[in-house]
Design a protein around this motif. Structure first.
Motif, PDB file in Angstrom:
ATOM      1  N   ALA A  10       0.851  -1.187   0.000  1.00  0.00           N
ATOM      2  CA  ALA A  10       0.000   0.000   0.000  1.00  0.00           C
ATOM      3  C   ALA A  10       0.887   1.238   0.000  1.00  0.00           C
ATOM      4  O   ALA A  10       2.037   1.192   0.428  1.00  0.00           O
ATOM      5  CB  ALA A  10      -0.882  -0.004   1.251  1.00  0.00           C
ATOM      6  N   THR A  11       0.329   2.336  -0.468  1.00  0.00           N
ATOM      7  CA  THR A  11       0.982   3.634  -0.340  1.00  0.00           C
ATOM      8  C   THR A  11       0.190   4.404   0.701  1.00  0.00           C
ATOM      9  O   THR A  11      -1.037   4.524   0.583  1.00  0.00           O
ATOM     10  CB  THR A  11       0.976   4.400  -1.679  1.00  0.00           C
ATOM     11  OG1 THR A  11       1.633   3.598  -2.656  1.00  0.00           O
ATOM     12  CG2 THR A  11       1.694   5.732  -1.548  1.00  0.00           C
ATOM     13  N   LEU A  12       0.885   4.877   1.742  1.00  0.00           N
ATOM     14  CA  LEU A  12       0.217   5.539   2.850  1.00  0.00           C
ATOM     15  C   LEU A  12       0.718   6.963   3.041  1.00  0.00           C
ATOM     16  O   LEU A  12       1.846   7.292   2.680  1.00  0.00           O
ATOM     17  CB  LEU A  12       0.468   4.769   4.155  1.00  0.00           C
ATOM     18  CG  LEU A  12       0.118   3.284   4.181  1.00  0.00           C
ATOM     19  CD1 LEU A  12       0.442   2.700   5.551  1.00  0.00           C
ATOM     20  CD2 LEU A  12      -1.331   3.053   3.828  1.00  0.00           C
ATOM     21  N   ARG A  13      -0.113   7.781   3.655  1.00  0.00           N
ATOM     22  CA  ARG A  13       0.276   9.107   4.140  1.00  0.00           C
ATOM     23  C   ARG A  13       0.196   9.010   5.651  1.00  0.00           C
ATOM     24  O   ARG A  13      -0.864   8.767   6.219  1.00  0.00           O
ATOM     25  CB  ARG A  13      -0.676  10.175   3.597  1.00  0.00           C
ATOM     26  CG  ARG A  13      -0.427  11.542   4.121  1.00  0.00           C
ATOM     27  CD  ARG A  13       0.828  12.117   3.515  1.00  0.00           C
ATOM     28  NE  ARG A  13       1.065  13.424   4.099  1.00  0.00           N
ATOM     29  CZ  ARG A  13       2.202  14.058   4.036  1.00  0.00           C
ATOM     30  NH1 ARG A  13       3.211  13.512   3.398  1.00  0.00           N
ATOM     31  NH2 ARG A  13       2.355  15.211   4.586  1.00  0.00           N
ATOM     32  N   TYR A  14       1.353   9.160   6.325  1.00  0.00           N
ATOM     33  CA  TYR A  14       1.428   8.993   7.768  1.00  0.00           C
ATOM     34  C   TYR A  14       1.145  10.312   8.468  1.00  0.00           C
ATOM     35  O   TYR A  14       1.716  11.336   8.119  1.00  0.00           O
ATOM     36  CB  TYR A  14       2.814   8.481   8.179  1.00  0.00           C
ATOM     37  CG  TYR A  14       3.149   7.161   7.548  1.00  0.00           C
ATOM     38  CD1 TYR A  14       2.627   5.982   8.047  1.00  0.00           C
ATOM     39  CD2 TYR A  14       3.974   7.088   6.437  1.00  0.00           C
ATOM     40  CE1 TYR A  14       2.919   4.763   7.462  1.00  0.00           C
ATOM     41  CE2 TYR A  14       4.276   5.873   5.840  1.00  0.00           C
ATOM     42  CZ  TYR A  14       3.744   4.720   6.359  1.00  0.00           C
ATOM     43  OH  TYR A  14       4.028   3.518   5.771  1.00  0.00           O
ATOM     44  N   ARG A  20      -3.371   7.377   6.291  1.00  0.00           N
ATOM     45  CA  ARG A  20      -4.404   7.358   5.260  1.00  0.00           C
ATOM     46  C   ARG A  20      -3.878   6.542   4.087  1.00  0.00           C
ATOM     47  O   ARG A  20      -2.729   6.707   3.663  1.00  0.00           O
ATOM     48  CB  ARG A  20      -4.712   8.783   4.815  1.00  0.00           C
ATOM     49  CG  ARG A  20      -5.870   8.887   3.862  1.00  0.00           C
ATOM     50  CD  ARG A  20      -6.266  10.321   3.632  1.00  0.00           C
ATOM     51  NE  ARG A  20      -5.116  11.103   3.209  1.00  0.00           N
ATOM     52  CZ  ARG A  20      -5.103  11.935   2.179  1.00  0.00           C
ATOM     53  NH1 ARG A  20      -6.194  12.122   1.471  1.00  0.00           N
ATOM     54  NH2 ARG A  20      -4.020  12.594   1.857  1.00  0.00           N
ATOM     55  N   VAL A  21      -4.708   5.665   3.566  1.00  0.00           N
ATOM     56  CA  VAL A  21      -4.321   4.830   2.432  1.00  0.00           C
ATOM     57  C   VAL A  21      -4.500   5.637   1.151  1.00  0.00           C
ATOM     58  O   VAL A  21      -5.598   6.079   0.830  1.00  0.00           O
ATOM     59  CB  VAL A  21      -5.167   3.536   2.388  1.00  0.00           C
ATOM     60  CG1 VAL A  21      -4.800   2.704   1.170  1.00  0.00           C
ATOM     61  CG2 VAL A  21      -4.991   2.731   3.663  1.00  0.00           C
ATOM     62  N   LEU A  22      -3.392   5.837   0.427  1.00  0.00           N
ATOM     63  CA  LEU A  22      -3.430   6.552  -0.846  1.00  0.00           C
ATOM     64  C   LEU A  22      -3.624   5.596  -2.017  1.00  0.00           C
ATOM     65  O   LEU A  22      -4.281   5.932  -2.993  1.00  0.00           O
ATOM     66  CB  LEU A  22      -2.142   7.357  -1.038  1.00  0.00           C
ATOM     67  CG  LEU A  22      -1.846   8.401   0.033  1.00  0.00           C
ATOM     68  CD1 LEU A  22      -0.522   9.089  -0.252  1.00  0.00           C
ATOM     69  CD2 LEU A  22      -2.972   9.413   0.144  1.00  0.00           C
ATOM     70  N   SER A  23      -3.004   4.419  -1.931  1.00  0.00           N
ATOM     71  CA  SER A  23      -3.274   3.366  -2.909  1.00  0.00           C
ATOM     72  C   SER A  23      -3.357   2.050  -2.154  1.00  0.00           C
ATOM     73  O   SER A  23      -2.561   1.793  -1.256  1.00  0.00           O
ATOM     74  CB  SER A  23      -2.227   3.325  -4.023  1.00  0.00           C
ATOM     75  OG  SER A  23      -0.984   2.923  -3.540  1.00  0.00           O
ATOM     76  N   PRO A  24      -4.355   1.229  -2.476  1.00  0.00           N
ATOM     77  CA  PRO A  24      -4.622   0.030  -1.684  1.00  0.00           C
ATOM     78  C   PRO A  24      -3.533  -1.024  -1.775  1.00  0.00           C
ATOM     79  O   PRO A  24      -2.824  -1.149  -2.762  1.00  0.00           O
ATOM     80  CB  PRO A  24      -5.929  -0.499  -2.266  1.00  0.00           C
ATOM     81  CG  PRO A  24      -6.089   0.157  -3.579  1.00  0.00           C
ATOM     82  CD  PRO A  24      -5.282   1.403  -3.581  1.00  0.00           C
ATOM     83  N   GLY A  25      -3.432  -1.754  -0.705  1.00  0.00           N
ATOM     84  CA  GLY A  25      -2.518  -2.866  -0.576  1.00  0.00           C
ATOM     85  C   GLY A  25      -2.749  -3.499   0.781  1.00  0.00           C
ATOM     86  O   GLY A  25      -3.538  -2.992   1.573  1.00  0.00           O
ATOM     87  N   ASN A  26      -2.020  -4.567   1.079  1.00  0.00           N
ATOM     88  CA  ASN A  26      -2.239  -5.222   2.373  1.00  0.00           C
ATOM     89  C   ASN A  26      -1.050  -5.082   3.311  1.00  0.00           C
ATOM     90  O   ASN A  26      -1.094  -5.563   4.433  1.00  0.00           O
ATOM     91  CB  ASN A  26      -2.594  -6.697   2.178  1.00  0.00           C
ATOM     92  CG  ASN A  26      -1.448  -7.509   1.609  1.00  0.00           C
ATOM     93  OD1 ASN A  26      -0.459  -6.971   1.124  1.00  0.00           O
ATOM     94  ND2 ASN A  26      -1.577  -8.817   1.673  1.00  0.00           N
ATOM     95  N   HIS A  27       0.020  -4.398   2.853  1.00  0.00           N
ATOM     96  CA  HIS A  27       1.195  -4.226   3.713  1.00  0.00           C
ATOM     97  C   HIS A  27       2.016  -3.016   3.246  1.00  0.00           C
ATOM     98  O   HIS A  27       1.761  -2.461   2.186  1.00  0.00           O
ATOM     99  CB  HIS A  27       2.069  -5.485   3.683  1.00  0.00           C
ATOM    100  CG  HIS A  27       2.740  -5.703   2.360  1.00  0.00           C
ATOM    101  ND1 HIS A  27       2.111  -6.328   1.294  1.00  0.00           N
ATOM    102  CD2 HIS A  27       3.980  -5.367   1.904  1.00  0.00           C
ATOM    103  CE1 HIS A  27       2.932  -6.368   0.267  1.00  0.00           C
ATOM    104  NE2 HIS A  27       4.072  -5.790   0.599  1.00  0.00           N
ATOM    105  N   VAL A  28       2.967  -2.629   4.088  1.00  0.00           N
ATOM    106  CA  VAL A  28       4.009  -1.675   3.729  1.00  0.00           C
ATOM    107  C   VAL A  28       5.333  -2.332   4.080  1.00  0.00           C
ATOM    108  O   VAL A  28       5.369  -3.336   4.783  1.00  0.00           O
ATOM    109  CB  VAL A  28       3.868  -0.315   4.463  1.00  0.00           C
ATOM    110  CG1 VAL A  28       2.622   0.422   3.993  1.00  0.00           C
ATOM    111  CG2 VAL A  28       3.864  -0.491   5.965  1.00  0.00           C
ATOM    112  N   LEU A  29       6.419  -1.745   3.608  1.00  0.00           N
ATOM    113  CA  LEU A  29       7.743  -2.278   3.922  1.00  0.00           C
ATOM    114  C   LEU A  29       8.410  -1.414   4.985  1.00  0.00           C
ATOM    115  O   LEU A  29       8.330  -0.187   4.939  1.00  0.00           O
ATOM    116  CB  LEU A  29       8.617  -2.309   2.666  1.00  0.00           C
ATOM    117  CG  LEU A  29       8.123  -3.198   1.536  1.00  0.00           C
ATOM    118  CD1 LEU A  29       9.082  -3.113   0.357  1.00  0.00           C
ATOM    119  CD2 LEU A  29       7.967  -4.634   1.983  1.00  0.00           C
ATOM    120  N   CYS A  30       9.073  -2.072   5.929  1.00  0.00           N
ATOM    121  CA  CYS A  30       9.846  -1.372   6.941  1.00  0.00           C
ATOM    122  C   CYS A  30      10.961  -0.602   6.226  1.00  0.00           C
ATOM    123  O   CYS A  30      11.667  -1.158   5.378  1.00  0.00           O
ATOM    124  CB  CYS A  30      10.446  -2.360   7.937  1.00  0.00           C
ATOM    125  SG  CYS A  30      11.527  -1.599   9.165  1.00  0.00           S
TER     126      CYS A  30
END
Length: 67
Positions: A10-14, A20-30
């Protein structure tokens, strides 16, 4: 046809109180270890750097400039 967010980052805005999810997905990378972090267990991130961390220890290390 709708595409599934399964196993896609996912692409998020922290923000200071959440993200907030900007583009859907089920995970982010550390940002430090590149470990997959499922969104439902994501708890550590930097608003200033806009990056996620897999654990509080990794987040602290990054903030101290050691990661």
């Amino acid at each position: 046809m709708l595409m599934s967010a399964a196993d896609r980052p996912a692409t998020l805005r922290y923000g200071p109180n959440g993200f907030r999810v900007l583009s859907p997905g089920n995970h982010v990378l550390c940002a430090v270890t590149a470990e997959k972090i499922p969104l439902d267990v994501l708890r550590y991130w930097s608003v200033e750097r806009q990056e996620a961390y897999a654990s509080p220890e990794i987040a602290t290390r990054r903030m101290l400039g050691q990661g």
